[in-house]
Scaffold this active site. Structure first.
Site, PDB file in Angstrom:
ATOM      1  N   CYS B 152       0.824  -1.210   0.000  1.00 27.90           N
ATOM      2  CA  CYS B 152       0.000   0.000   0.000  1.00 27.90           C
ATOM      3  C   CYS B 152       0.861   1.264   0.000  1.00 27.90           C
ATOM      4  O   CYS B 152       1.256   1.760   1.058  1.00 27.90           O
ATOM      5  CB  CYS B 152      -0.952   0.014   1.198  1.00 27.90           C
ATOM      6  SG  CYS B 152      -2.038   1.460   1.243  1.00 27.90           S
ATOM      7  N   CYS B 155      -0.640   4.270   1.870  1.00 31.53           N
ATOM      8  CA  CYS B 155      -0.473   4.294   3.320  1.00 31.53           C
ATOM      9  C   CYS B 155       0.972   4.583   3.711  1.00 31.53           C
ATOM     10  O   CYS B 155       1.239   5.406   4.578  1.00 31.53           O
ATOM     11  CB  CYS B 155      -0.841   2.932   3.930  1.00 31.53           C
ATOM     12  SG  CYS B 155      -2.424   2.280   3.426  1.00 31.53           S
ATOM     13  N   ASP B 156       1.895   3.857   3.111  1.00 31.50           N
ATOM     14  CA  ASP B 156       3.261   3.824   3.616  1.00 31.50           C
ATOM     15  C   ASP B 156       4.230   4.728   2.856  1.00 31.50           C
ATOM     16  O   ASP B 156       5.365   4.923   3.295  1.00 31.50           O
ATOM     17  CB  ASP B 156       3.779   2.375   3.595  1.00 31.50           C
ATOM     18  CG  ASP B 156       2.886   1.451   4.411  1.00 31.50           C
ATOM     19  OD1 ASP B 156       2.247   1.949   5.352  1.00 31.50           O
ATOM     20  OD2 ASP B 156       2.809   0.255   4.106  1.00 31.50           O
TER      21      ASP B 156
END
Lengths: 213, 324
Positions: B152, B155-156
């Site tokens: 992801c 997200c990261d």
């Protein structure tokens, strides 16, 4: 220019309209090396403008040692979200993008003294705790799963005076993030030792607390 | 420079229980569209989601081809809107409870058993469990998940500011998320198994012309190396056999998708990859069980298609309930 547009301001006003307890947003800034300190102060000021129940205090992390000690602050910038008493809710960094949700729910939790999403069994477990729990959640502003994880920490802190909840914007605290090897978010760290990756249900967090005690 | 969003994904009321007309498994675009249509038609609907709301779509940084949003819309925000719309018509949605089994009891009655031990009864069930990112099944992959390896980028990505990262897979998802990473990282190296990128041309243009990108084609990734955290990706040129090690701090994997259908294996008819077969009205081979979205065989994994499937499934469910 204001950070919050009229639409968001209206929603915030509604969310914070009926808090039974006053909420203090206590900000600690750093005099140097803090590109977002002004943004944080501006943001909490705009939030406080929407509600009579919310007030802002701003301190200097290096100067105001008595306040740093009172709120047990070990790094900055941070917002301490304080209700009828200090439940231990802290947000480190700028609560931007999805993390704005986390801040608002923190204010609601502190202003009501009640958790939002915990079930009876989890509340009972927390009420029976007899040892301190340091519950850290590492997040990024662009992570859609992160507010869920962060709110869980705030909820648990509100339910138990022994739980303190630090939500940390990982990209603003690179040293701390590298200490815990934060390379994916959300990441929950319980009592410095237990690691729960992702947005986890309450039962998994309770298990991690158990293992850490 | 900053945006501030208020999500409603945190409201989490429990199910009211009793007999549902429809239990939808999966709260991605297909499942939530079906819930919107069904609930609006006074069909008592419960949506069960094993993880967080929104499915894969919610982890897409920006969706540019969903009609009605000319500037594009964040996947998570679009899914939040789907969810609000479904709840507005009375659909109940429960997160973090995975359906482990569907049990046909008698005509017009099915039971869904979940991981938390709940049993929900329904007259019809819609499988909208979608698909999830495929793993590479390589040495180092599980070991370094969350320690430099991620599925992801949305997200990261911010954790890799000014770092070198590698994106494995240059399909549309790989390039879309790679584009997002190019905003943070010092350099993004793309590695592709095929001799070319199968992605949409517009994404190829944006990423390949970017000054911080490098592309390697026709490469077989053989290992994710590291020591506590990721340090390198090892790849082998499929034409020359030459082995090369790319030093990196982050690896993002976008090598396609696989369906989530283990829980109905041996019950519902599937193709050899595990995708559920249906007719044009989304009926599976089992009475009262429907399927929609990415999980369906011979489908294309797009939000618009999932929305269309969810609509058809809800209308077929309505027809089915009417004659039950």
């Amino acid at each position: 220019m204001a950070l919050l547009n009229e639409e968001i301001r209206g929603q915030v006003r509604e969310m914070l309209a009926e808090l039974p307890d006053a909420v203090r947003l206590v900000v600690f800034k750093k005099p140097e090396d803090c590109s977002y300190c002004e943004t944080i102060e501006e943001l909490v000021t705009e939030i406080a403008e929407t509600s009579e129940n919310v007030s802002v205090e701003v301190y200097d992390f290096t100067q105001d040692q008595d306040k740093v000690a009172e709120f047990k602050i070990d790094k900055a910038p941070v917002i301490a979200i304080v209700g009828a008493r200090d439940y231990g809710l802290r947000f480190f960094g700028v609560p931007a993008n999805y993390e704005f949700t986390t801040l608002l729910h923190g204010i609601q939790a502190a202003g009501t003294g009640k958790s939002i999403q915990l079930d009876g069994a989890t509340k009972d477990y927390l009420a029976a705790l007899d040892k301190p729990v340091h519950y850290q959640v590492f997040v990024t502003p662009t992570c859609p799963y992160c507010p869920g994880a962060a709110v869980m920490a705030f909820d648990m802190a509100v339910e138990s005076d022994l739980v303190r909840a630090d939500v940390v914007e990982a990209s603003e605290f690179p040293e701390l993030s590298s200490r815990y090897n934060v390379m994916g978010v959300p990441l929950n760290i319980i009592n410095e030792t237990q690691r729960v990756e992702g947005r986890a249900p309450a039962t998994m967090i309770v298990e991690a607390i158990e293992s850490s005690l | 420079m900053f945006e501030f969003k208020i999500g409603e994904e945190l409201a989490k009321p429990g199910a009211t229980g009793g007999l549902y007309d429809l239990v939808v498994i999966g709260a991605g675009p297909a499942g939530m569209t079906a819930a919107i249509y069904a609930a609006r038609n006074s069909i008592k609907t419960l949506v069960l989601e094993k993880s967080s709301l929104g499915g894969l779509a919610a982890t897409t940084e920006l969706i540019e081809n969903y009609p009605g949003f000319p500037e594009g819309i964040a996947g998570a925000e679009l899914m939040d809107r789907f969810q609000k719309q479904a709840r507005r018509f009375g659909a109940e949605i429960i997160e973090f409870d995975e359906v482990l089994q569907i049990e046909p009891v008698k005509q017009g009655l099915l039971r869904a058993r979940t991981d938390s031990g709940e049993v929900y009864e329904a007259r019809a069930v819609l499988i909208a469990t979608g698909s999830r990112p495929k793993k590479l099944h390589l040495p180092g992959e599980d070991e370094f998940y969350g320690r430099g390896l991620s599925y992801c980028a949305t997200c990261d990505g911010p954790l890799f500011k000014n770092k070198d990262v590698v994106v494995i897979g240059t399909g549309s998802s790989g390039l879309q998320e790679g584009l997002n990473l190019l905003g943070y990282a010092k350099h993004v190296t793309f590695v592709e198994f095929l001799p070319y990128s199968p992605a949409e041309k517009i994404l190829q243009k944006r990423t390949m012309s970017h000054e911080k990108s490098t592309f390697y084609f026709n490469q077989q990734v053989t290992e994710i190396k590291g020591e506590r955290v990721v340090t390198a990706v090892v790849m082998k040129d499929r034409a020359t056999g030459e082995v090369q090690e790319l030093p990196t701090e982050g690896v993002f994997v976008y090598v396609g998708y696989a369906p989530d259908t283990k829980f109905v294996e041996g019950q519902v008819e599937m193709n050899k990859w595990g995708y559920v077969k249906t007719d044009g009205k989304m009926h599976t081979n089992m009475e009262g069980i429907f399927a929609a979205g990415d999980v369906r065989a011979d489908n294309v994994a797009q939000v618009t298609v999932a929305v269309s499937d969810g609509t058809k499934a809800a209308l077929a469910v309505r027809e089915y309930l009417a004659v039950l």
